[in-house]
Design an enzyme around this catalytic site. Structure first.
Site, PDB file in Angstrom:
ATOM      1  N   PRO A   2       0.930  -1.290  -0.038  1.00  0.00           N
ATOM      2  CA  PRO A   2       0.123   0.076   0.056  1.00  0.00           C
ATOM      3  C   PRO A   2       0.850   1.275  -0.025  1.00  0.00           C
ATOM      4  O   PRO A   2       1.723   1.299   0.695  1.00  0.00           O
ATOM      5  CB  PRO A   2      -0.703  -0.218   1.245  1.00  0.00           C
ATOM      6  CG  PRO A   2      -0.850  -1.623   1.651  1.00  0.00           C
ATOM      7  CD  PRO A   2       0.616  -2.162   1.328  1.00  0.00           C
ATOM      8  N   GLU A   3       0.453   2.253  -0.870  1.00  0.00           N
ATOM      9  CA  GLU A   3       1.303   3.585  -0.946  1.00  0.00           C
ATOM     10  C   GLU A   3       0.666   4.532  -0.278  1.00  0.00           C
ATOM     11  O   GLU A   3      -0.388   4.155   0.352  1.00  0.00           O
ATOM     12  CB  GLU A   3       1.622   3.842  -2.238  1.00  0.00           C
ATOM     13  CG  GLU A   3       2.284   2.598  -3.224  1.00  0.00           C
ATOM     14  CD  GLU A   3       3.416   3.299  -4.328  1.00  0.00           C
ATOM     15  OE1 GLU A   3       3.733   4.060  -3.892  1.00  0.00           O
ATOM     16  OE2 GLU A   3       3.373   2.581  -5.383  1.00  0.00           O
TER      17      GLU A   3
END
Length: 275
Positions: A2-3
């Site tokens: 996840p960014e």
């Protein structure tokens, strides 16, 4: 992994359920994560949640007694669900919420690269924590200015992509969004940072903000209800110009998108539009 936009969307999704809510109890079902989960996190039991926010790619759940620090690792997710919902094999951390609605927050992390940590209020401001005390500014806040990037790039022989992905310079500019911001700015990701003009660096700061803000906005529009089966928004459906498009035509000039590896990460760019 996840960014920043995914983590920001997660924070926005869980905040309405946690803010001003009391944590009735916690359950540690698996302690073997990136760092061992310690009993100190149980200090959150009985505490009222005063804020839910993000720092870099960490979720911070704040109370008077201290701050719960959560990281989603490579494959983790947070979801809010009724307590009757069947537990999954990799639901490692559970926070049971007060209010009579029988809801729980669960951290699901099959690969166990995530983190569950506690920072006690008596240990000082959260920014003094070793995970945060050397981080650069947030890309969407006022502290991230062209002057910051210009100073960081000055004389640097490393690539401009490595500079903007360095968390000591600016936090949370992950691989996807670095590639996209560099494309919009017309900067080749392999170019030495010290050779990028100040005008281009100024433009790049604006595009980093734009790409991240658009991803967050689009993620928000797809997140109808955070109480769902998977409990995660997934990657956003925005039109990517270069990332993951090796060999496909550039949307601007029709030249084939190229791929190179920088710091062990696949990096995509247009050889004609970026110089």
């Amino acid at each position: 992994m996840p960014e920043l936009p995914e983590v920001e969307t997660t924070c926005r999704g869980i905040e309405p359920y946690l803010l001003d809510c009391t944590i009735d109890s916690l359950e540690l079902r698996e302690r073997r994560m990136r760092w061992p989960v310690e009993d100190s996190v149980l200090a959150l039991e009985g505490q009222k949640i005063t804020a839910v926010r993000r720092r870099a790619k960490y979720v911070l759940v704040e109370s008077e007694r201290g701050t719960l620090i959560l990281h989603l690792g490579m494959s983790g997710s947070l979801r809010i669900c009724p307590k009757e919902t069947e537990l999954r094999k990799h639901d490692h951390f559970i926070a049971r919420l007060s209010g009579g609605n029988g809801m729980e927050m669960r951290l699901h992390d099959p690969r166990r690269f995530g983190a569950v940590l506690w920072h006690a209020a008596e240990d000082g401001d959260i920014h003094s924590h070793p995970l945060f005390n050397r981080l650069g500014p947030e890309p969407l806040e006022g502290d991230f200015t062209p002057a910051v990037l210009i100073d960081a790039a000055r004389g640097r022989q490393t690539s401009i992509k490595q500079v903007i992905m360095n968390n000591h310079v600016v936090v949370g500019v992950g691989n996807i969004y670095a590639c996209e911001a560099l494309f919009r700015s017309g900067i080749r990701p392999t170019k030495k940072a010290g050779r990028v003009s100040q005008a281009k660096l100024t433009t790049l700061v604006g595009h980093i903000r734009d790409v991240l803000a658009e991803a967050i906005q689009q993620g928000g529009t797809t997140l109808r209800d955070f109480v769902n089966e998977e409990g995660k928004p997934g990657y956003f459906k925005q039109q990517l110009n270069v990332y993951g498009r090796e060999g496909e035509p550039c949307h601007q000039c029709q030249s084939p998108i190229k791929r190179v590896v920088i710091s062990n990460r696949s990096t995509f760019y247009c050889p004609k539009c970026q110089s």
